[in-house]
Design a protein around this motif. Sequence first.
Motif, PDB file in Angstrom:
ATOM      1  N   ILE A 113      39.268  29.626  40.621  1.00  0.00           N
ATOM      2  CA  ILE A 113      39.706  30.980  40.977  1.00  0.00           C
ATOM      3  C   ILE A 113      39.929  31.805  39.718  1.00  0.00           C
ATOM      4  O   ILE A 113      39.546  32.978  39.643  1.00  0.00           O
ATOM      5  N   ALA A 114      40.563  31.201  38.709  1.00  0.00           N
ATOM      6  CA  ALA A 114      40.834  31.917  37.464  1.00  0.00           C
ATOM      7  C   ALA A 114      39.543  32.368  36.794  1.00  0.00           C
ATOM      8  O   ALA A 114      39.431  33.501  36.308  1.00  0.00           O
ATOM      9  N   ILE A 115      38.535  31.499  36.780  1.00  0.00           N
ATOM     10  CA  ILE A 115      37.250  31.843  36.170  1.00  0.00           C
ATOM     11  C   ILE A 115      36.573  32.967  36.951  1.00  0.00           C
ATOM     12  O   ILE A 115      36.023  33.911  36.368  1.00  0.00           O
ATOM     13  N   SER A 116      36.619  32.870  38.271  1.00  0.00           N
ATOM     14  CA  SER A 116      36.008  33.899  39.106  1.00  0.00           C
ATOM     15  C   SER A 116      36.661  35.254  38.878  1.00  0.00           C
ATOM     16  O   SER A 116      35.971  36.275  38.726  1.00  0.00           O
ATOM     17  N   GLN A 117      37.996  35.269  38.823  1.00  0.00           N
ATOM     18  CA  GLN A 117      38.705  36.531  38.611  1.00  0.00           C
ATOM     19  C   GLN A 117      38.447  37.082  37.211  1.00  0.00           C
ATOM     20  O   GLN A 117      38.306  38.294  37.031  1.00  0.00           O
ATOM     21  N   ALA A 118      38.379  36.199  36.226  1.00  0.00           N
ATOM     22  CA  ALA A 118      38.133  36.660  34.855  1.00  0.00           C
ATOM     23  C   ALA A 118      36.754  37.295  34.747  1.00  0.00           C
ATOM     24  O   ALA A 118      36.565  38.300  34.048  1.00  0.00           O
ATOM     25  N   GLY A 119      35.772  36.735  35.471  1.00  0.00           N
ATOM     26  CA  GLY A 119      34.422  37.271  35.415  1.00  0.00           C
ATOM     27  C   GLY A 119      34.260  38.593  36.137  1.00  0.00           C
ATOM     28  O   GLY A 119      33.480  39.448  35.720  1.00  0.00           O
ATOM     29  N   SER A 120      35.014  38.766  37.220  1.00  0.00           N
ATOM     30  CA  SER A 120      34.877  39.976  38.028  1.00  0.00           C
ATOM     31  C   SER A 120      35.969  41.001  37.752  1.00  0.00           C
ATOM     32  O   SER A 120      35.942  42.098  38.306  1.00  0.00           O
ATOM     33  N   HIS A 121      36.937  40.634  36.904  1.00  0.00           N
ATOM     34  CA  HIS A 121      38.087  41.502  36.608  1.00  0.00           C
ATOM     35  C   HIS A 121      38.834  41.876  37.892  1.00  0.00           C
ATOM     36  O   HIS A 121      39.379  42.976  38.018  1.00  0.00           O
ATOM     37  N   ALA A 122      38.856  40.923  38.841  1.00  0.00           N
ATOM     38  CA  ALA A 122      39.471  41.186  40.145  1.00  0.00           C
ATOM     39  C   ALA A 122      40.938  40.791  40.198  1.00  0.00           C
ATOM     40  O   ALA A 122      41.613  41.047  41.186  1.00  0.00           O
ATOM     41  N   GLY A 123      41.441  40.162  39.153  1.00  0.00           N
ATOM     42  CA  GLY A 123      42.841  39.726  39.161  1.00  0.00           C
ATOM     43  C   GLY A 123      43.266  39.264  37.784  1.00  0.00           C
ATOM     44  O   GLY A 123      42.477  39.292  36.828  1.00  0.00           O
ATOM     45  N   ASN A 124      44.502  38.814  37.687  1.00  0.00           N
ATOM     46  CA  ASN A 124      45.070  38.430  36.396  1.00  0.00           C
ATOM     47  C   ASN A 124      45.187  36.921  36.199  1.00  0.00           C
ATOM     48  O   ASN A 124      45.772  36.472  35.218  1.00  0.00           O
TER      49      ASN A 124
END
Length: 220
Positions: A113-124
Amino acid sequence: MATPIDAQQEGPTARQQAVLDAVLGLMVEKGDHLTMTAVARRASCSKETLYKWFGDRDGLLTATVQWQASKVRAGNYDRQTLNALGLRDSLTRFAANWLGVISSSTSVALNRIAISQAGSHAGNLGAIVLANGRFAIGERLKPVLDAGREAGLLAYDDTETAFRSFLGLVGRDVQIRLLLGDALTLGQAEIERDAERATEQFLTLYGTAKNDPGLDKTNA
């Protein structure tokens, strides 16, 4: 973002730990679709309680990462009397703890989840995992390495470089294989064996002649 857990506490209470375990369980099951409502339902508590304890969703995620990372500890040692056996034991315990944590289904889900959010800038979550996971764990082990250097058991110029070398020897390709879906399963015996091997390899790279357990049979 509010402080996830009261700074006066040593760590989460048993009830808060149950909530954080519920978060990890939901991440394994539902991935990024995590809501305060779902956590409250799974943990059998009110949303008001969650906001009181953790502040907001990011506060809850921060506390969850901190709780997961808290499971990674080096062995107990006395900095003033650290010897070869004590250093080896501390490094091996840390390696086994860390390898056990990163290979767990909860950590794999959390990191995906962290990698996905970091790639999409969808969360912290990516930044939260870095700050409260990898970097916090580094600050936990580096004092052990520096104590070993002060005792003449290790020789290196830069603590961060030595730490990264150790982490690489312990983790090898395990984490990336799990993140990519490899059905790799590590039992406790294999984890302990890998931890001992990584520690031995690290001491071969950075250990001094003084770091020979045969020279000192006393415990640190």
